[in-house]
Design a protein around this motif. Structure first.
Motif: not given
Length: 166
Positions: A25-26, A33-34, A56-59
């Motif tokens: 539960d973030y 962006p997250l 979201v930016i994915l790593p």
């Protein structure tokens, strides 16, 4: 974590893997962006319990994610960029029936794309692929699953042309 009543407000940089049904539960309260930890290499299905952020930016080091992870992370995001670490994009990486994604960006180092990548899509989607049409046809694991397109159009835009599916 889902029923523990714990809300996570920060993911540590040391986090490498979010396993199946972690149901974090973030709560992302920042702007933009997250941010996901740079060291994150895999997120499995059910890693997050609910929509977390607008985008979201994915790593770059992310190597894989289970089905529908991205949809739970950002149901309002219209763009998905697969990071360089992901060379295999599995089946239903994005559960399209609960996603606003209209543009996906697939880099040229990808060696495999699952045929149900856009499973359940309800809006038209463009996949921007850095390679050629011939290269796309090689990395695609078979025929795209058109059963769940619901009248939407999928366009794969390659460096030398387009593939359009309905």
């Amino acid at each position: 974590f889902l029923y523990a009543g714990i809300t996570v407000t920060n993911l540590p940089e040391s986090l490498r893997v979010l396993e199946y049904d972690a149901n974090l539960d973030y709560e992302w309260t920042g702007n933009g962006p997250l941010p996901l930890p740079d060291g994150l290499i895999y997120m499995d299905s059910g890693a997050f319990s609910r929509n977390v952020a607008e985008s979201v930016i994915l790593p770059e080091g992310l190597r894989g994610m289970g089905s529908s992870v991205y949809s739970r992370l950002a149901t309002k995001a219209t763009e998905l960029r697969f990071p360089k670490g992901m060379t295999r994009i599995g089946t239903a990486a994005v559960c399209m029936d609960s996603s606003a994604v209209t543009d996906m960006y697939v880099h040229g180092d990808v060696t495999y794309v699952g045929v149900s990548l856009v499973h359940g899509m309800e809006t038209s989607v463009r996949i921007h692929y850095e390679g050629t049409v011939a290269e796309w046809n090689i990395i695609l694991a078979g025929e795209m699953d058109l059963e769940y397109f619901n009248g939407a159009t999928l366009t794969v835009i390659c460096s030398d042309g387009e593939i359009r599916l309905k």
